[in-house]
Design a protein around this motif. Sequence first.
Motif, PDB file in Angstrom:
ATOM      1  N   GLU A 187       0.443  -2.838  -0.661  1.00  0.00           N
ATOM      2  CA  GLU A 187       1.826  -2.868  -0.174  1.00  0.00           C
ATOM      3  C   GLU A 187       2.494  -1.499  -0.341  1.00  0.00           C
ATOM      4  OE1 GLU A 187       2.447  -7.652  -0.857  1.00  0.00           O
ATOM      5  OE2 GLU A 187       3.583  -6.282  -2.126  1.00  0.00           O
ATOM      6  N   THR A 188       2.094  -0.772  -1.380  1.00  0.00           N
ATOM      7  CA  THR A 188       2.594   0.600  -1.522  1.00  0.00           C
ATOM      8  C   THR A 188       2.194   1.410  -0.291  1.00  0.00           C
ATOM      9  OG1 THR A 188       2.122   0.461  -3.898  1.00  0.00           O
ATOM     10  CG2 THR A 188       2.614   2.648  -3.021  1.00  0.00           C
TER      11      THR A 188
ATOM     12  N   ARG B 179       5.628  -2.434  -8.245  1.00  0.00           N
ATOM     13  CA  ARG B 179       6.629  -3.069  -7.364  1.00  0.00           C
ATOM     14  C   ARG B 179       7.972  -2.347  -7.437  1.00  0.00           C
ATOM     15  NH1 ARG B 179       4.627  -6.807  -4.532  1.00  0.00           N
ATOM     16  NH2 ARG B 179       2.741  -7.901  -5.195  1.00  0.00           N
TER      17      ARG B 179
ATOM     18  N   ASN C  62       7.531   0.469  -5.121  1.00  0.00           N
ATOM     19  CA  ASN C  62       7.501  -0.006  -3.727  1.00  0.00           C
ATOM     20  C   ASN C  62       8.914  -0.244  -3.193  1.00  0.00           C
ATOM     21  OD1 ASN C  62       4.777   0.093  -3.961  1.00  0.00           O
ATOM     22  ND2 ASN C  62       4.405  -2.104  -3.824  1.00  0.00           N
TER      23      ASN C  62
END
Length: 522
Positions: A33-34, A78, A81
């Motif tokens: 997701e990064t 997260r 992110n």
Amino acid sequence: MFCFQCEQTAGGTGCSQAGVCGKSPAVALAQDETVVALIRLARAALRQGPVSKETGRLLIEGLFLTVTNVNFDEADIRRYNALYQEAGDALGAGAADDLSPQTLFHGDRDIVSLRSTLLFGLKGMAAYADHARVLGYEDPAIYQGCAAFLAALVEDHTVADWLGLLMDFGHLNLKTMGLLDQANTESYGRPTPTTVSTHIAPGPFIVVTGHDLLDLKMLLDQTEGTGVAVYTHGEMLPAHGYPELAKYDQLKGHFGTAWNNQQAEFDNIPGALLYTTNCLMPPRPSYKDALFTTGLVAWPDLPHIAADAEGHKDFSAVIAKAKALGGYDQGQEKTGANGGHTMTTGFARDAVLAHAGTVVEAVKAGDLRHIFLVGGCDGAKPGRSYYTDFVKATPADSLVLTLACGKFRFNDLDLGTLGGLPRLMDMGQCNDAYSAIQVAVALAEAFDCGVNDLPLTLVLSWYEQKAVCILLTLLALGIKNIYVGPSLPAFFSDTVLQTLVETFDLHPTGQAEEDLAAILGA
Ligand code: FSO
Ligand code: SF4
């Protein structure tokens, strides 16, 4: 999860249940997701015009965050992110920029292979760009290129175009390694040949591992007069060659060998441990309490030393831990892999090229038959004794240049001298491949020939993504006949591998003695 970015990937194909490195499926997903958040940010930034310094910094930081053995803390990843997502929003990222992490590794096998090669190279380059940045060295062209390559990852290209992108990327990585070389040498002086002891003195001490020389410098400033000694581990060894780091009396020597041996070497260690970059392995209970991370490195619930707004870090907790642990009562010998009590380093390009005349004359006179560059990463899987065997078997009329952590397989061996030069010369960290390239180019000029016509062979070991960016740089420079091992990247499809073999005469390593005979017979 699916991850195949490093050499120890499960079954030589991909980690799908949990990472062999210790990465959980949740961390793997957060890191994918990064990557898609960074692609989204890059696409939005490119639409606005030149990529700003602020965006460029986020791109390299985020990529570095996902390199093997750097960050294992899902909550921390997260948090990063969310910043990349916000930055993308601020630049007008729209629904069309939202990507699923699944887009990265699905689809035509050759395209996935080419995309992965570019992505993993970018991750490696980002680490170097980040090391340069903390020293105040940045180049807008690197940030712009980084954004453009990130955006290109999710565009359609023919195979030929992908190969072109990989070569363009190799040149950008050369620029990045050059910037880091400039940052390191202007900050800490030009490396000079230095002998480093593996003796650990009684009393409190800190072991510093990873690649970030600025962290070491700040720690050395803060340990002055405290009675706490500092030892390097793994890729920190070359620090001893830099005059502005070596000048600290409390920088005493080197502890142990390479990253992959940390769990055994740090078992019950009575000193504090500071991890500045990769390569962090799951810490064992016997030393977990002694461990501190800094920079992008993180492990859940372990203390992390963050920089303040000016980039300063307060290492007092690490120093206090070292004092509390107290160190060894008696001196210890933490010898190299072959039982040697010293290692040498500091043979960067200036030190080697100071003897260029000797080298050229020795080749012309037939006294120097061949130069090997045996370098790259060490790793945990078996099969890496190839590099020890290879170096041991090199003939007395040859020189062995080395760099990065793979050297710990043989850097305590005494290979003797040739024409007044040690036969084994450590050029530094993996990014000092830049220095090796400068030496090769200078020798080619001295001989008035191409680099491929020199009596020089590169024998590389790879483990993680920095090795990927270096390999792409070497290929972009047209360097052929490179030996790569101990196994080939799982992310090379058959077609991609065949193309590299045919275009660049790339050789998978075989048996050390046979490869050596083939090189010398050629
Ligand atoms: Fe080794 Fe790790 Fe420097 Fe890598 S310590 S394996 S190529 O991170 O970066 O050489
Ligand atoms: Fe597996 Fe390597 Fe990915 Fe870790 S970094 S999950 S060991 S491929």
